[in-house]
Every structure is written in C-alpha cells, then in structure tokens.
Motif scaffolding. Structure first.
Motif, mmCIF file in Angstrom:
data_model
loop_
_atom_site.group_PDB
_atom_site.id
_atom_site.type_symbol
_atom_site.label_atom_id
_atom_site.label_comp_id
_atom_site.label_asym_id
_atom_site.label_seq_id
_atom_site.Cartn_x
_atom_site.Cartn_y
_atom_site.Cartn_z
ATOM 1 N N GLN A 27 5.880 21.094 -4.622
ATOM 2 C CA GLN A 27 6.600 20.798 -3.485
ATOM 3 C C GLN A 27 7.075 19.371 -3.654
ATOM 4 O OE1 GLN A 27 3.327 22.306 -3.211
ATOM 5 N NE2 GLN A 27 4.270 24.292 -3.035
ATOM 6 N N PHE A 28 6.448 18.380 -4.251
ATOM 7 C CA PHE A 28 7.001 17.162 -4.111
ATOM 8 C C PHE A 28 6.933 16.322 -5.480
ATOM 9 C CE2 PHE A 28 5.035 18.016 0.032
ATOM 10 C CZ PHE A 28 6.091 17.772 0.951
ATOM 11 N N ILE A 29 7.962 15.347 -5.718
ATOM 12 C CA ILE A 29 7.663 14.399 -6.825
ATOM 13 C C ILE A 29 7.479 13.217 -6.015
ATOM 14 C CG2 ILE A 29 8.995 13.295 -8.476
ATOM 15 C CD1 ILE A 29 10.700 15.568 -8.753
ATOM 16 N N VAL A 30 6.463 12.384 -6.498
ATOM 17 C CA VAL A 30 6.003 11.102 -6.080
ATOM 18 C C VAL A 30 6.250 9.951 -7.128
ATOM 19 C CG1 VAL A 30 4.320 9.650 -4.758
ATOM 20 C CG2 VAL A 30 4.592 12.022 -4.317
ATOM 21 N N TYR A 31 6.911 9.124 -6.868
ATOM 22 C CA TYR A 31 7.099 7.742 -7.386
ATOM 23 C C TYR A 31 6.419 6.569 -6.981
ATOM 24 C CZ TYR A 31 10.835 9.666 -10.207
ATOM 25 O OH TYR A 31 11.758 10.558 -11.189
ATOM 26 N N THR A 32 5.621 5.851 -7.472
ATOM 27 C CA THR A 32 4.793 4.439 -7.108
ATOM 28 C C THR A 32 4.996 3.491 -7.926
ATOM 29 O OG1 THR A 32 2.932 5.452 -8.540
ATOM 30 C CG2 THR A 32 3.106 5.981 -6.314
ATOM 31 N N LEU A 33 5.080 2.292 -7.118
ATOM 32 C CA LEU A 33 5.448 1.275 -7.861
ATOM 33 C C LEU A 33 4.439 0.003 -7.117
ATOM 34 C CD1 LEU A 33 7.289 -0.589 -9.831
ATOM 35 C CD2 LEU A 33 8.772 -1.003 -8.106
ATOM 36 N N LYS A 34 3.657 -0.741 -8.051
ATOM 37 C CA LYS A 34 2.832 -1.608 -7.504
ATOM 38 C C LYS A 34 3.543 -2.782 -6.952
ATOM 39 C CE LYS A 34 -1.695 -3.638 -8.398
ATOM 40 N NZ LYS A 34 -2.324 -3.268 -6.891
ATOM 41 N N LYS A 35 3.374 -3.400 -5.658
ATOM 42 C CA LYS A 35 3.849 -4.505 -5.209
ATOM 43 C C LYS A 35 2.882 -5.509 -4.695
ATOM 44 C CE LYS A 35 8.573 -3.670 -5.086
ATOM 45 N NZ LYS A 35 9.512 -3.979 -4.034
ATOM 46 N N PRO A 36 2.200 -6.572 -5.549
ATOM 47 C CA PRO A 36 1.133 -7.089 -5.370
ATOM 48 C C PRO A 36 1.405 -8.038 -4.162
ATOM 49 C CG PRO A 36 1.498 -7.343 -7.648
ATOM 50 C CD PRO A 36 2.724 -6.677 -6.882
ATOM 51 N N ASP A 37 2.414 -8.554 -3.832
ATOM 52 C CA ASP A 37 2.624 -9.372 -2.673
ATOM 53 C C ASP A 37 2.907 -8.809 -1.416
ATOM 54 O OD1 ASP A 37 5.220 -8.538 -3.802
ATOM 55 O OD2 ASP A 37 6.244 -10.262 -3.365
ATOM 56 N N GLN A 38 3.032 -7.550 -1.431
ATOM 57 C CA GLN A 38 3.065 -6.582 -0.224
ATOM 58 C C GLN A 38 1.999 -6.399 0.494
ATOM 59 O OE1 GLN A 38 6.585 -3.654 -0.663
ATOM 60 N NE2 GLN A 38 4.778 -2.310 -0.242
ATOM 61 N N LYS A 39 2.035 -6.450 1.811
ATOM 62 C CA LYS A 39 1.044 -6.569 3.036
ATOM 63 C C LYS A 39 0.991 -5.089 3.619
ATOM 64 C CE LYS A 39 0.918 -11.130 4.401
ATOM 65 N NZ LYS A 39 0.362 -11.646 3.315
ATOM 66 N N HIS A 40 1.926 -4.227 3.414
ATOM 67 C CA HIS A 40 1.695 -2.834 3.803
ATOM 68 C C HIS A 40 2.651 -2.001 3.049
ATOM 69 C CE1 HIS A 40 1.523 0.365 6.806
ATOM 70 N NE2 HIS A 40 0.581 -0.006 7.228
ATOM 71 N N PHE A 41 2.165 -0.596 2.556
ATOM 72 C CA PHE A 41 3.032 0.167 1.782
ATOM 73 C C PHE A 41 4.161 0.609 2.808
ATOM 74 C CE2 PHE A 41 0.758 3.214 4.532
ATOM 75 C CZ PHE A 41 1.638 4.018 5.018
ATOM 76 N N ARG A 42 5.418 0.839 1.555
ATOM 77 C CA ARG A 42 6.625 1.257 2.142
ATOM 78 C C ARG A 42 6.823 2.700 1.527
ATOM 79 N NH1 ARG A 42 11.330 -2.687 1.145
ATOM 80 N NH2 ARG A 42 10.620 -2.142 -1.031
ATOM 81 N N ILE A 43 7.513 3.627 2.295
ATOM 82 C CA ILE A 43 7.964 4.674 1.667
ATOM 83 C C ILE A 43 9.473 4.980 1.913
ATOM 84 C CG2 ILE A 43 5.622 5.969 2.430
ATOM 85 C CD1 ILE A 43 7.267 7.499 4.543
ATOM 86 N N GLY A 44 9.885 5.775 0.877
ATOM 87 C CA GLY A 44 11.115 6.032 0.761
ATOM 88 C C GLY A 44 11.372 7.670 0.831
ATOM 89 N N ASP A 78 -0.430 -2.170 -1.269
ATOM 90 C CA ASP A 78 0.382 -2.941 -2.019
ATOM 91 C C ASP A 78 1.291 -2.092 -3.085
ATOM 92 O OD1 ASP A 78 -1.737 -2.177 -3.541
ATOM 93 O OD2 ASP A 78 -2.116 -4.030 -4.531
ATOM 94 N N PHE A 79 1.874 -0.829 -2.389
ATOM 95 C CA PHE A 79 2.651 0.102 -3.395
ATOM 96 C C PHE A 79 3.949 0.338 -2.394
ATOM 97 C CE2 PHE A 79 -1.051 0.581 -5.913
ATOM 98 C CZ PHE A 79 -0.517 1.065 -7.141
ATOM 99 N N ASP A 80 4.994 0.798 -3.152
ATOM 100 C CA ASP A 80 6.085 1.169 -2.747
ATOM 101 C C ASP A 80 5.732 2.730 -3.206
ATOM 102 O OD1 ASP A 80 7.254 -0.782 -1.518
ATOM 103 O OD2 ASP A 80 8.751 -1.075 -3.092
ATOM 104 N N TYR A 81 6.289 3.778 -2.278
ATOM 105 C CA TYR A 81 6.089 5.129 -2.571
ATOM 106 C C TYR A 81 7.448 5.889 -2.322
ATOM 107 C CZ TYR A 81 1.040 4.608 -2.158
ATOM 108 O OH TYR A 81 -0.115 3.915 -2.251
ATOM 109 N N VAL A 82 8.177 6.571 -3.250
ATOM 110 C CA VAL A 82 9.238 7.453 -3.007
ATOM 111 C C VAL A 82 8.928 8.843 -3.202
ATOM 112 C CG1 VAL A 82 11.525 7.874 -3.774
ATOM 113 C CG2 VAL A 82 10.803 5.523 -3.830
ATOM 114 N N ILE A 83 9.260 9.627 -2.089
ATOM 115 C CA ILE A 83 8.811 10.933 -2.079
ATOM 116 C C ILE A 83 9.996 11.822 -2.029
ATOM 117 C CG2 ILE A 83 7.852 12.834 -0.619
ATOM 118 C CD1 ILE A 83 6.580 9.421 -0.199
ATOM 119 N N ILE A 84 10.171 12.799 -3.187
ATOM 120 C CA ILE A 84 11.483 13.754 -3.166
ATOM 121 C C ILE A 84 10.844 15.038 -2.912
ATOM 122 C CG2 ILE A 84 13.057 14.374 -4.892
ATOM 123 C CD1 ILE A 84 12.865 11.701 -6.487
#
Length: 116
Positions: A27-44, A78-84
């Motif tokens: 159902q999904f493809i998930v890309y993750t990218l670690k962002k050490p300086d980030q306080k809260h996760f972000r999703i695309g 501390d991650f960005d998540y892109v969900i396709i």
C-alpha cells in the motif's frame, strides 16, 4: 497537522528522495531522512491521480495524517517522512490503512524503542 510538520516544497521532497532511505509494502512507499537539528518530525504525502479522483486522494491523505497524529509520541522526531500511496491504499478502510502504514513504518525503524 501543523504547517511546520509538513513537507511542501519540491526541493525538500527531492532531498528526502535522493538522500533518504526507502521501504515499501503493497500500500505504501515510505522514504525517511534523518534531520538531527529538527525538533519535530515532518511528513510529505504523495497520492497520484492514478489512484482515484480527488475525493479518494484527499481521503487517503486525511487517513495518513490521522495515523501520524495518533502515533505522534511513538516515532522519532528528528526525521522527515515522505509517504507515497499505491493503488491498493484506495481499496481499504481506515483501520486496515493504519495497520499497513504502521507495518511499513516499523520496517523503516521509525518507531522509538517499542514497536506498535
């Protein structure tokens, strides 16, 4: 979902695609990218027109945002998540979608110590 928790710009999406890691299920493809300086996760979110009409695509996006809202304290901040979303995501209900999204996030090691 707050504005600061969303990935909107094409360059930010491309950074996650190029530098991040990906995992997938039916159902999904998930890309993750670690962002050490980030306080809260972000999703695309990316839901193609091939999946269905605007109502269907928006429903999938609402469901995915709701799942992230519910698992907020359980995943790494501390991650960005892109969900396709894939075509099969349009043919399942919320609870099945939640189970499948949590499964692919577990494979991506997005959860903190304990798994869901």
């Amino acid at each position: 979902m707050k504005k600061e928790n969303r990935i909107k710009k094409n360059k930010e999406f491309q950074d996650v695609f190029q530098k991040g890691k990906s995992v997938a299920n039916r159902q999904f493809i998930v890309y993750t990218l670690k962002k050490p300086d980030q306080k809260h996760f972000r999703i695309g979110l990316s839901v193609s027109k091939k999946i269905g009409n605007a109502v269907t695509r928006n429903q999938i996006k609402r469901y995915v945002r709701q799942v992230f809202h519910e698992i907020d304290g359980q995943i790494h901040n501390d991650f960005d998540y892109v969900i396709i979303a894939r075509k099969q995501a349009s043919q399942i209900g919320y609870h099945e979608l939640k189970k499948n999204l949590q499964h692919v996030l577990k494979i991506a090691k997005a959860f903190k110590n304990r798994s869901t």
